[in-house]
Scaffold this active site. Sequence first.
Site, PDB file in Angstrom:
ATOM      1  CG  HIS A 120      -2.347  -0.406   0.791  1.00 53.50           C
ATOM      2  ND1 HIS A 120      -3.396   0.460   0.696  1.00 53.50           N
ATOM      3  CD2 HIS A 120      -2.827  -1.610   0.408  1.00 53.50           C
ATOM      4  CE1 HIS A 120      -4.476  -0.181   0.298  1.00 53.50           C
ATOM      5  NE2 HIS A 120      -4.159  -1.442   0.123  1.00 53.50           N
ATOM      6  CG  ASP A 181      -8.833   6.442   8.911  1.00 48.09           C
ATOM      7  OD1 ASP A 181      -9.322   6.340  10.057  1.00 48.09           O
ATOM      8  OD2 ASP A 181      -8.460   7.526   8.433  1.00 48.09           O
ATOM      9  CD  GLU A 292     -10.141   9.765  10.791  1.00 52.00           C
ATOM     10  OE1 GLU A 292     -10.578   9.891   9.628  1.00 52.00           O
ATOM     11  OE2 GLU A 292      -9.362   8.843  11.124  1.00 52.00           O
TER      12      GLU A 292
END
Length: 545
Positions: A120, A181, A292
């Site tokens: 990623h 997340d 957030e």
Amino acid sequence: MFNTHSNRSFKLKSLAIRSLLLAFLLKLTVNKHQLCSNHTLPTPNHSSTFQLSMEKIPFDGNISFENLGNAAKDFGNRYHLIPSAILHPRSVSDISFIIKHVFDSGLNSDLTVAARGHGHSLEGQALAHQGIVVNMQSLKSPVTSFFTGENPYADVSAGELWINILHDSLKHGLAPKSWTDYLHLTVGGTLSNAGISGQAFRHGPQINNVYQLQVVTGRGKVVTCSEEENDDLFHAVLGGLGQFGIITRARIALEAAPSKVKWIRALYSDFTTFSDDQEHLISSENSFDYVEGFVIINRTGLLNTWRSSFNPKDSVQANRFVSDGRILFCLEVAKYFSTEDYDHIDQDVDGLLSRLNYIRSTLFVSEVSYVDFLDRVHISEIKLREKGLWEVPHPWLNLIVPRSSIHEFAREVFNNIVKDTSNGPILIYPVNKSRWIKTNRTSLVAPEEDVIYLVAFLSSDISSSTGKDGLESILTRNNRILDYMERSKLGIKQYLPHYSTTQEWKVHFGAHWEVFSKRKMMYDPLAILAPGQRIFGRAYAFGGQ
């Protein structure tokens, strides 16, 4: 034995050699024009000598010289750099053997080694052109084990995914304290960066919630490290971008796990009001467990899209709200609870919300399981994969902005630079570093202020997008933001940083550069590890000068 004069002479010569070697490594940084977007370097020619030398190593796993394409790209999907081999380790000794083999070859070899978790990275950081990629997900040892007494923890393989650790720890009524997340990432990958999300204001990032590590250094040495043992290496590799060693095992801090979550969204039209409320929440002792937010630009029928997952507090008023053509700011918060809290959780949430100044008609609430909340991004991933919209270029830009600069940054960037886009979310939320521990000694670079904001521009290149939402326009927009950062001198730092020259990295690290470079010389003096970060060069690591 050496006499005193000989000892002094030997030390001076050693220091001179080390300094020359470091200068040599710094000089070999990659030319940024050679690694432009979508650039594919030639497939390497595997020499029989190299292949034979690898085959002589008694791996518990295996090494592959074919089918290398998957290790040549990452989530960013803008670089294609083919390695010479992929190691699929079954043991830590596999990783140690291969790094020591490259280290013992000295400067006669141009091989580099990159650890790859779930792939990623965004800018080729997990790639190793003509080098060796270590597939960390193959490393299944140690099998995850738990200590459930006072100060509980889990011992896990660094190649394990956080989502698996969540499911395993919940069987013991426990869960890690801090998350990202997206949970389908490896432990070693997030600890090598920081691991920041909406819980970080309370517990700090993931690098703040690890007790012990096992690391294979750039010399091939296997080292156990913690605050009490080999502490310099421990702090170096946390947030160290893979530069000092490959993390192979981690001891992760746990806490009692809730079972349910109240998940809440509400809108603001004024940034100052929005940020004041966010800062109030992260500084209060009695607050939500997750804070957030995100910026919404040019979204038509916004609240209607929320109805598939959330329920409006006032449906009539929500129907009257118009989002078209506006810049709005969404506060996203969550309160964790368990079955025994059912009789008062709504009252608790209402009490926290009563102190906030959101647009009352835009309050939406959902009740979900703890697992579903933490794994929420994966649900979106599944939908995007079904539409063929997941494996596309992701030219993301992540920044850490000091509190003193956030209003000036918001005025320029949200009102001018990105005002015409609607492609991809823009996350923005503060964390309070004064509640963190250890991070001042780690390799993570952040502004010096106590309150800092994470701002993430998460646009994707959709093949059907043209004009302002196409890849070139997104990259141009990112460059405008970066140029503004440099001109304005607002003290902003990149998170998941990407630079192409040593000078740029020196500016990024600032006063921390000297420590960072000394640690590199100590733990990976031949710059074998993590070539994709492009911090310290190794001849031909990215195809030469």
